[in-house]
Design a protein around this motif. Structure first.
Motif, PDB file in Angstrom:
ATOM      1  N   GLY A  40       9.374   4.994  -7.871  1.00 14.45           N
ATOM      2  CA  GLY A  40       9.875   5.259  -6.526  1.00 14.45           C
ATOM      3  C   GLY A  40      10.652   6.556  -6.426  1.00 14.45           C
ATOM      4  N   ALA A  41      11.199   6.996  -7.541  1.00 14.64           N
ATOM      5  CA  ALA A  41      11.915   8.276  -7.552  1.00 14.64           C
ATOM      6  C   ALA A  41      10.938   9.452  -7.526  1.00 14.64           C
ATOM      7  CB  ALA A  41      12.815   8.357  -8.784  1.00 14.64           C
ATOM      8  N   ARG A  42       9.701   9.243  -8.005  1.00 15.27           N
ATOM      9  CA  ARG A  42       8.701  10.316  -8.052  1.00 15.27           C
ATOM     10  C   ARG A  42       7.704  10.265  -6.905  1.00 15.27           C
ATOM     11  NH1 ARG A  42       5.132   9.290 -11.930  1.00 15.27           N
ATOM     12  NH2 ARG A  42       6.011   7.322 -12.595  1.00 15.27           N
ATOM     13  N   ASN A  43       7.423   9.064  -6.416  1.00 17.08           N
ATOM     14  CA  ASN A  43       6.357   8.847  -5.441  1.00 17.08           C
ATOM     15  C   ASN A  43       6.907   8.198  -4.178  1.00 17.08           C
ATOM     16  OD1 ASN A  43       4.392   9.563  -7.498  1.00 17.08           O
ATOM     17  ND2 ASN A  43       4.690   7.523  -8.340  1.00 17.08           N
ATOM     18  N   ARG A  44       6.121   8.252  -3.116  1.00 19.48           N
ATOM     19  CA  ARG A  44       6.482   7.526  -1.896  1.00 19.48           C
ATOM     20  C   ARG A  44       5.847   6.147  -1.977  1.00 19.48           C
ATOM     21  NH1 ARG A  44       3.753   6.866   3.049  1.00 19.48           N
ATOM     22  NH2 ARG A  44       5.125   6.436   4.798  1.00 19.48           N
ATOM     23  N   LEU A  45       6.682   5.128  -2.062  1.00 17.15           N
ATOM     24  CA  LEU A  45       6.225   3.739  -2.104  1.00 17.15           C
ATOM     25  C   LEU A  45       6.522   3.105  -0.754  1.00 17.15           C
ATOM     26  CD1 LEU A  45       7.653   2.641  -5.593  1.00 17.15           C
ATOM     27  CD2 LEU A  45       5.501   3.832  -5.079  1.00 17.15           C
ATOM     28  N   ALA A  46       5.572   2.340  -0.226  1.00 16.81           N
ATOM     29  CA  ALA A  46       5.770   1.691   1.070  1.00 16.81           C
ATOM     30  C   ALA A  46       5.187   0.290   1.041  1.00 16.81           C
ATOM     31  CB  ALA A  46       5.113   2.514   2.178  1.00 16.81           C
ATOM     32  N   ASN A  47       5.734  -0.572   1.904  1.00 15.60           N
ATOM     33  CA  ASN A  47       5.232  -1.936   2.066  1.00 15.60           C
ATOM     34  C   ASN A  47       4.674  -2.090   3.469  1.00 15.60           C
ATOM     35  OD1 ASN A  47       6.141  -2.676  -0.489  1.00 15.60           O
ATOM     36  ND2 ASN A  47       8.105  -3.416   0.270  1.00 15.60           N
ATOM     37  N   ALA A  48       3.674  -2.956   3.598  1.00 18.63           N
ATOM     38  CA  ALA A  48       3.086  -3.258   4.903  1.00 18.63           C
ATOM     39  C   ALA A  48       3.347  -4.723   5.230  1.00 18.63           C
ATOM     40  CB  ALA A  48       1.586  -2.982   4.890  1.00 18.63           C
ATOM     41  N   TYR A  49       3.703  -4.961   6.490  1.00 17.58           N
ATOM     42  CA  TYR A  49       4.025  -6.312   6.953  1.00 17.58           C
ATOM     43  C   TYR A  49       3.265  -6.604   8.243  1.00 17.58           C
ATOM     44  CZ  TYR A  49       8.064  -5.401   3.955  1.00 17.58           C
ATOM     45  OH  TYR A  49       8.877  -5.076   2.897  1.00 17.58           O
ATOM     46  N   ALA A  50       2.799  -7.836   8.373  1.00 16.19           N
ATOM     47  CA  ALA A  50       2.289  -8.363   9.632  1.00 16.19           C
ATOM     48  C   ALA A  50       3.381  -9.309  10.115  1.00 16.19           C
ATOM     49  CB  ALA A  50       0.974  -9.099   9.437  1.00 16.19           C
ATOM     50  N   GLY A  51       4.139  -8.886  11.103  1.00 15.42           N
ATOM     51  CA  GLY A  51       5.357  -9.624  11.438  1.00 15.42           C
ATOM     52  C   GLY A  51       6.305  -9.525  10.263  1.00 15.42           C
ATOM     53  N   ASP A  52       6.713 -10.664   9.744  1.00 17.36           N
ATOM     54  CA  ASP A  52       7.590 -10.681   8.572  1.00 17.36           C
ATOM     55  C   ASP A  52       6.838 -10.958   7.273  1.00 17.36           C
ATOM     56  OD1 ASP A  52       9.871 -10.138  10.060  1.00 17.36           O
ATOM     57  OD2 ASP A  52      10.223 -12.265  10.495  1.00 17.36           O
ATOM     58  N   VAL A  53       5.520 -11.039   7.339  1.00 15.15           N
ATOM     59  CA  VAL A  53       4.708 -11.391   6.173  1.00 15.15           C
ATOM     60  C   VAL A  53       4.270 -10.126   5.433  1.00 15.15           C
ATOM     61  CG1 VAL A  53       2.572 -12.509   5.406  1.00 15.15           C
ATOM     62  CG2 VAL A  53       3.898 -13.496   7.288  1.00 15.15           C
ATOM     63  N   LEU A  54       4.587 -10.054   4.156  1.00 11.05           N
ATOM     64  CA  LEU A  54       4.150  -8.950   3.313  1.00 11.05           C
ATOM     65  C   LEU A  54       2.639  -9.032   3.127  1.00 11.05           C
ATOM     66  CD1 LEU A  54       4.966  -6.622   1.318  1.00 11.05           C
ATOM     67  CD2 LEU A  54       5.087  -8.405  -0.456  1.00 11.05           C
ATOM     68  N   VAL A  55       1.913  -7.962   3.468  1.00  9.05           N
ATOM     69  CA  VAL A  55       0.460  -7.983   3.358  1.00  9.05           C
ATOM     70  C   VAL A  55      -0.083  -6.944   2.378  1.00  9.05           C
ATOM     71  CG1 VAL A  55       0.110  -8.979   5.648  1.00  9.05           C
ATOM     72  CG2 VAL A  55       0.108  -6.483   5.378  1.00  9.05           C
ATOM     73  N   GLY A  56       0.725  -5.923   2.055  1.00  4.91           N
ATOM     74  CA  GLY A  56       0.218  -4.893   1.154  1.00  4.91           C
ATOM     75  C   GLY A  56       1.290  -3.872   0.821  1.00  4.91           C
ATOM     76  N   CYS A  57       0.862  -2.876   0.070  1.00  3.95           N
ATOM     77  CA  CYS A  57       1.757  -1.782  -0.299  1.00  3.95           C
ATOM     78  C   CYS A  57       0.930  -0.522  -0.524  1.00  3.95           C
ATOM     79  CB  CYS A  57       2.580  -2.127  -1.550  1.00  3.95           C
ATOM     80  SG  CYS A  57       1.674  -2.077  -3.104  1.00  3.95           S
ATOM     81  N   SER A  58       1.632   0.593  -0.618  1.00  5.31           N
ATOM     82  CA  SER A  58       0.935   1.852  -0.874  1.00  5.31           C
ATOM     83  C   SER A  58       1.769   2.742  -1.770  1.00  5.31           C
ATOM     84  CB  SER A  58       0.621   2.583   0.434  1.00  5.31           C
ATOM     85  OG  SER A  58       1.812   2.987   1.061  1.00  5.31           O
TER      86      SER A  58
END
Length: 147
Positions: A40-58
């Motif tokens: 996370g210090a080197r790259n851009r990390l992100a999470n994806a949510y549908a409402g409050d449900v975690l569905v993915g990351c990038s």
């Protein structure tokens, strides 16, 4: 598609969610929280949510020789609902901000859904390899068109 919310993975709780998705999708490269913090210090990390449900990351890795690596991961139960495309487009927009002259991605070869997704979005395979001492086959792909 349900509304998707994509947020940078900041703080241990969100990094732990990112780690969870990564480890489900890429079991050959299981990560601990300390390693995720370092990434996370080197790259851009992100999470994806549908409402409050975690569905993915990038993950968006910074340019190397002009090429930015964009990786979108969606949990199996949430695939084919547009979440991967939303993650990919979000990562692609960030890659443009970074000045990308090319876009790359990498997929574990056994992840057939991931390979099909990349191909549908214009990526072509450039290399297959195994990282010693492992035996898992990885596929590097590159976008055919300008970012």
């Amino acid at each position: 598609m349900s509304d998707v919310r994509i947020e940078p993975a900041v703080g241990d709780a969100m990094l732990e969610q990112w780690r969870y998705v990564h480890n489900v999708i890429v079991p050959a490269d299981e990560l601990d929280l300390a390693t995720v913090r370092e990434r996370g210090a080197r790259n851009r990390l992100a999470n994806a949510y549908a409402g409050d449900v975690l569905v993915g990351c990038s993950t968006v890795r910074p340019p190397r020789d002009g090429a930015v690596t964009v990786i979108a991961r969606v949990l199996p139960a949430h695939r084919r609902q547009g979440f991967g495309t939303a993650l990919y487009e979000n990562g692609l927009a960030h890659a443009r901000v970074l000045g990308a002259t090319a876009i790359e991605t990498c997929v574990l070869a056994v992840n057939e859904d991931g390979l099909r997704f990349a191909e549908r979005h214009g990526f072509t395979e450039v290399e297959r390899y195994v990282l010693p001492p492992e035996t898992d086959l990885w596929v590097d792909l590159r976008l055919d068109r300008a970012p």
